[in-house]
Design a protein around this motif. Sequence first.
Motif, short mmCIF file in Angstrom:
data_model
loop_
_atom_site.label_atom_id
_atom_site.label_comp_id
_atom_site.label_asym_id
_atom_site.label_seq_id
_atom_site.Cartn_x
_atom_site.Cartn_y
_atom_site.Cartn_z
N LEU A 139 7.50 9.42 0.03
CA LEU A 139 7.10 8.02 0.13
C LEU A 139 6.29 7.84 1.39
CD1 LEU A 139 7.42 5.14 -1.04
CD2 LEU A 139 9.49 4.93 0.32
N ARG A 140 5.07 7.28 1.24
CA ARG A 140 4.18 7.09 2.38
C ARG A 140 3.71 5.64 2.45
NH1 ARG A 140 3.28 11.67 4.82
NH2 ARG A 140 3.64 13.59 3.69
N ASP A 141 3.48 5.17 3.67
CA ASP A 141 2.99 3.80 3.84
C ASP A 141 1.47 3.75 3.66
OD1 ASP A 141 1.88 4.74 6.21
OD2 ASP A 141 3.31 3.71 7.51
N ALA A 142 0.88 2.59 3.89
CA ALA A 142 -0.55 2.41 3.66
C ALA A 142 -1.41 3.31 4.54
CB ALA A 142 -0.94 0.95 3.88
N ALA A 143 -0.89 3.69 5.72
CA ALA A 143 -1.64 4.57 6.63
C ALA A 143 -1.40 6.04 6.34
CB ALA A 143 -1.24 4.26 8.08
N GLY A 144 -0.57 6.34 5.34
CA GLY A 144 -0.30 7.73 4.98
C GLY A 144 0.86 8.35 5.73
N ARG A 145 1.55 7.55 6.55
CA ARG A 145 2.71 8.06 7.29
C ARG A 145 3.95 8.03 6.40
NH1 ARG A 145 0.34 4.26 10.88
NH2 ARG A 145 1.92 2.82 10.12
N PRO A 146 4.85 9.00 6.55
CA PRO A 146 6.10 8.97 5.76
C PRO A 146 6.94 7.74 6.09
CG PRO A 146 5.79 11.11 6.82
CD PRO A 146 4.75 10.20 7.38
N VAL A 147 7.52 7.13 5.08
CA VAL A 147 8.45 6.02 5.29
C VAL A 147 9.81 6.64 5.56
CG1 VAL A 147 9.55 4.03 4.23
CG2 VAL A 147 7.13 4.47 3.80
N ARG A 148 10.37 6.34 6.72
CA ARG A 148 11.65 6.93 7.13
C ARG A 148 12.74 5.86 7.17
NH1 ARG A 148 10.28 11.92 7.93
NH2 ARG A 148 8.45 12.52 9.12
N GLY A 186 13.16 18.67 5.27
CA GLY A 186 11.72 18.90 5.40
C GLY A 186 10.88 17.64 5.20
N GLY A 187 11.52 16.49 5.09
CA GLY A 187 10.81 15.23 4.82
C GLY A 187 10.99 14.83 3.37
N GLY A 188 10.80 13.57 3.12
CA GLY A 188 10.97 13.06 1.78
C GLY A 188 12.44 12.76 1.48
N TYR A 189 12.71 12.44 0.23
CA TYR A 189 14.04 12.08 -0.21
C TYR A 189 14.33 12.85 -1.49
CZ TYR A 189 13.34 8.17 2.98
OH TYR A 189 13.09 7.41 4.09
N GLY A 243 0.79 -1.22 0.00
CA GLY A 243 0.00 0.00 0.00
C GLY A 243 0.82 1.28 0.00
N TRP A 244 2.11 1.18 -0.27
CA TRP A 244 2.95 2.37 -0.29
C TRP A 244 2.59 3.25 -1.48
CZ3 TRP A 244 8.69 0.74 0.91
CH2 TRP A 244 8.75 0.25 2.22
N GLN A 245 2.68 4.55 -1.27
CA GLN A 245 2.40 5.53 -2.32
C GLN A 245 3.61 6.44 -2.46
OE1 GLN A 245 -0.39 5.57 -4.24
NE2 GLN A 245 -0.92 3.69 -3.16
N VAL A 246 3.88 6.85 -3.70
CA VAL A 246 5.01 7.73 -3.94
C VAL A 246 4.56 8.89 -4.83
CG1 VAL A 246 5.85 6.45 -5.95
CG2 VAL A 246 7.43 7.83 -4.65
N GLU A 247 5.07 10.07 -4.50
CA GLU A 247 4.84 11.26 -5.33
C GLU A 247 6.20 11.83 -5.69
OE1 GLU A 247 2.24 14.18 -3.68
OE2 GLU A 247 0.78 12.67 -3.04
N THR A 248 6.33 12.24 -6.95
CA THR A 248 7.60 12.79 -7.41
C THR A 248 7.46 14.28 -7.69
OG1 THR A 248 7.12 12.35 -9.73
CG2 THR A 248 8.26 10.63 -8.51
N GLY A 249 8.57 14.95 -7.68
CA GLY A 249 8.60 16.36 -8.04
C GLY A 249 9.99 16.73 -8.53
N TYR A 250 10.06 17.73 -9.39
CA TYR A 250 11.34 18.22 -9.86
C TYR A 250 11.27 19.72 -10.00
CZ TYR A 250 15.44 19.09 -12.69
OH TYR A 250 16.63 19.59 -13.16
N ALA A 251 12.15 20.42 -9.32
CA ALA A 251 12.20 21.88 -9.41
C ALA A 251 13.59 22.33 -8.98
CB ALA A 251 11.14 22.52 -8.51
N GLY A 252 14.12 23.31 -9.69
CA GLY A 252 15.39 23.90 -9.33
C GLY A 252 16.55 22.92 -9.29
N THR A 295 13.93 1.87 -6.52
CA THR A 295 14.16 0.65 -5.73
C THR A 295 14.33 1.11 -4.29
OG1 THR A 295 15.26 -0.43 -7.58
CG2 THR A 295 15.62 -1.37 -5.40
N VAL A 296 13.39 0.71 -3.44
CA VAL A 296 13.37 1.15 -2.04
C VAL A 296 13.61 -0.06 -1.15
CG1 VAL A 296 12.01 2.25 -0.23
CG2 VAL A 296 11.71 2.95 -2.62
N THR A 297 14.57 0.06 -0.25
CA THR A 297 14.83 -0.97 0.74
C THR A 297 14.61 -0.35 2.12
OG1 THR A 297 16.51 -1.89 -0.73
CG2 THR A 297 16.51 -2.67 1.53
#
Length: 160
Positions: free
Chosen positions: A87-96, A123-126, A71-80, A142-144
Amino acid sequence: MTTSGARRGEFTGRHMAVIMVLFFGTIISVNVLMAYFAESTWSGLVVENSYVASQTFDADTAARRREAARGWQVETGYAGGLFRIDLRDAAGRPVRGAAIAVTIGHPVNANLDRTLTLKSLPGGGYGATTDLTHGRWEARLTVTADDLPPWHRAVRFSVP
Protein backbone atom coordinates in the motif's frame (compact mmCIF):
# COMPACT_ATOMS: atom_id res chain seq x y z
CA MET A 1 -49.93 -37.52 -64.68
CA THR A 2 -48.22 -35.42 -62.03
CA THR A 3 -45.09 -33.42 -62.41
CA SER A 4 -42.29 -33.51 -59.89
CA GLY A 5 -40.88 -30.31 -58.39
CA ALA A 6 -42.56 -27.19 -57.19
CA ARG A 7 -44.23 -24.62 -59.31
CA ARG A 8 -42.85 -21.13 -59.27
CA GLY A 9 -43.89 -19.26 -56.08
CA GLU A 10 -44.95 -22.37 -54.20
CA PHE A 11 -43.81 -22.79 -50.58
CA THR A 12 -42.02 -26.10 -50.15
CA GLY A 13 -40.34 -28.10 -47.45
CA ARG A 14 -36.98 -26.84 -48.64
CA HIS A 15 -38.13 -23.26 -48.00
CA MET A 16 -39.25 -24.22 -44.50
CA ALA A 17 -35.92 -25.95 -43.79
CA VAL A 18 -34.00 -22.79 -44.81
CA ILE A 19 -36.23 -20.65 -42.58
CA MET A 20 -35.72 -23.00 -39.62
CA VAL A 21 -31.93 -23.11 -40.09
CA LEU A 22 -31.73 -19.31 -40.32
CA PHE A 23 -34.05 -18.78 -37.34
CA PHE A 24 -32.34 -21.18 -34.96
CA GLY A 25 -28.89 -20.32 -36.33
CA THR A 26 -29.48 -16.69 -35.39
CA ILE A 27 -30.65 -17.60 -31.88
CA ILE A 28 -27.74 -19.98 -31.27
CA SER A 29 -25.21 -17.46 -32.66
CA VAL A 30 -26.48 -14.69 -30.36
CA ASN A 31 -26.46 -17.04 -27.34
CA VAL A 32 -22.89 -18.14 -28.04
CA LEU A 33 -21.79 -14.49 -28.45
CA MET A 34 -23.48 -13.45 -25.19
CA ALA A 35 -21.97 -16.42 -23.33
CA TYR A 36 -18.52 -15.44 -24.62
CA PHE A 37 -18.95 -11.83 -23.41
CA ALA A 38 -20.29 -13.02 -20.05
CA GLU A 39 -17.26 -15.22 -19.50
CA SER A 40 -14.56 -12.90 -20.83
CA THR A 41 -15.54 -9.51 -19.37
CA TRP A 42 -16.00 -7.98 -15.93
CA SER A 43 -18.05 -10.23 -13.69
CA GLY A 44 -20.05 -7.37 -12.20
CA LEU A 45 -21.07 -6.59 -8.64
CA VAL A 46 -22.74 -8.99 -6.26
CA VAL A 47 -25.28 -7.53 -3.88
CA GLU A 48 -27.98 -9.27 -1.89
CA ASN A 49 -30.71 -6.85 -2.92
CA SER A 50 -30.11 -4.58 -5.91
CA TYR A 51 -33.01 -2.28 -5.00
CA VAL A 52 -31.61 -1.62 -1.51
CA ALA A 53 -28.10 -1.12 -2.94
CA SER A 54 -29.47 1.42 -5.43
CA GLN A 55 -30.86 3.56 -2.59
CA THR A 56 -27.36 4.46 -1.36
CA PHE A 57 -25.64 4.56 -4.75
CA ASP A 58 -25.06 8.34 -4.79
CA ALA A 59 -23.68 8.43 -1.23
CA ASP A 60 -21.49 5.38 -1.93
CA THR A 61 -20.18 6.98 -5.12
CA ALA A 62 -19.32 10.21 -3.28
CA ALA A 63 -17.47 8.26 -0.58
CA ARG A 64 -15.49 6.33 -3.22
CA ARG A 65 -14.52 9.62 -4.91
CA ARG A 66 -13.22 10.99 -1.59
CA GLU A 67 -11.23 7.78 -1.11
CA ALA A 68 -9.83 7.99 -4.65
CA ALA A 69 -8.74 11.59 -4.00
CA ARG A 70 -6.19 10.28 -1.46
CA GLY A 71 -4.27 8.80 -4.36
CA TRP A 72 -3.42 5.59 -2.52
CA GLN A 73 -2.37 2.64 -4.66
CA VAL A 74 -2.43 -1.03 -3.75
CA GLU A 75 -0.77 -4.06 -5.31
CA THR A 76 -1.65 -7.61 -4.37
CA GLY A 77 0.27 -10.83 -4.58
CA TYR A 78 -0.21 -14.45 -3.59
CA ALA A 79 2.53 -17.06 -3.40
CA GLY A 80 3.33 -19.94 -1.10
CA GLY A 81 0.14 -19.52 0.93
CA LEU A 82 0.86 -15.85 1.73
CA PHE A 83 -1.56 -13.16 0.58
CA ARG A 84 0.34 -9.90 0.45
CA ILE A 85 -0.42 -6.26 -0.34
CA ASP A 86 1.79 -3.25 -0.84
CA LEU A 87 0.00 0.00 0.00
CA ARG A 88 1.46 3.33 -1.12
CA ASP A 89 0.33 6.93 -0.69
CA ALA A 90 0.00 9.52 -3.47
CA ALA A 91 3.74 10.27 -3.32
CA GLY A 92 4.63 6.59 -3.69
CA ARG A 93 5.73 6.15 -0.07
CA PRO A 94 4.62 3.00 1.81
CA VAL A 95 1.67 3.53 4.15
CA ARG A 96 2.83 2.35 7.58
CA GLY A 97 0.95 1.64 10.78
CA ALA A 98 -2.35 0.87 9.07
CA ALA A 99 -4.96 -1.59 10.30
CA ILE A 100 -6.02 -3.66 7.32
CA ALA A 101 -8.90 -6.13 7.11
CA VAL A 102 -9.50 -7.99 3.86
CA THR A 103 -12.29 -10.25 2.71
CA ILE A 104 -11.08 -12.58 -0.02
CA GLY A 105 -13.47 -14.54 -2.19
CA HIS A 106 -14.53 -15.33 -5.71
CA PRO A 107 -16.14 -12.32 -7.44
CA VAL A 108 -19.56 -13.93 -7.98
CA ASN A 109 -19.74 -16.55 -5.24
CA ALA A 110 -19.64 -15.90 -1.50
CA ASN A 111 -19.27 -19.57 -0.49
CA LEU A 112 -15.47 -19.44 -0.18
CA ASP A 113 -15.17 -15.94 1.33
CA ARG A 114 -12.78 -15.52 4.22
CA THR A 115 -11.85 -12.45 6.25
CA LEU A 116 -8.22 -11.87 7.22
CA THR A 117 -6.48 -9.26 9.34
CA LEU A 118 -3.22 -8.36 7.63
CA LYS A 119 -0.07 -7.79 9.68
CA SER A 120 3.01 -5.74 8.80
CA LEU A 121 5.64 -7.85 7.08
CA PRO A 122 9.36 -7.49 7.90
CA GLY A 123 10.27 -6.60 4.30
CA GLY A 124 7.46 -4.03 4.00
CA GLY A 125 3.85 -4.36 3.04
CA TYR A 126 1.15 -6.35 4.81
CA GLY A 127 0.21 -10.00 4.64
CA ALA A 128 -1.54 -13.05 6.07
CA THR A 129 -1.48 -16.75 5.33
CA THR A 130 -4.44 -18.37 3.61
CA ASP A 131 -5.07 -21.16 1.16
CA LEU A 132 -6.39 -20.02 -2.23
CA THR A 133 -7.22 -22.37 -5.10
CA HIS A 134 -6.54 -21.47 -8.71
CA GLY A 135 -8.96 -19.07 -10.38
CA ARG A 136 -10.17 -15.49 -10.15
CA TRP A 137 -10.34 -13.90 -6.70
CA GLU A 138 -11.38 -10.54 -5.30
CA ALA A 139 -9.85 -8.92 -2.23
CA ARG A 140 -12.08 -6.30 -0.59
CA LEU A 141 -9.82 -4.15 1.58
CA THR A 142 -10.72 -1.89 4.48
CA VAL A 143 -7.76 0.23 5.58
CA THR A 144 -7.77 2.46 8.65
CA ALA A 145 -4.76 4.76 9.09
CA ASP A 146 -3.76 8.19 10.39
CA ASP A 147 -7.13 9.25 11.85
CA LEU A 148 -8.61 9.23 8.34
CA PRO A 149 -11.95 7.71 7.43
CA PRO A 150 -11.65 4.07 6.34
CA TRP A 151 -10.35 3.49 2.82
CA HIS A 152 -11.97 0.74 0.76
CA ARG A 153 -10.74 -0.93 -2.37
CA ALA A 154 -11.70 -4.08 -4.24
CA VAL A 155 -8.82 -5.67 -6.13
CA ARG A 156 -9.25 -8.62 -8.46
CA PHE A 157 -6.41 -11.04 -9.07
CA SER A 158 -5.81 -14.50 -10.45
CA VAL A 159 -4.12 -17.46 -8.84
CA PRO A 160 -2.53 -19.69 -11.50
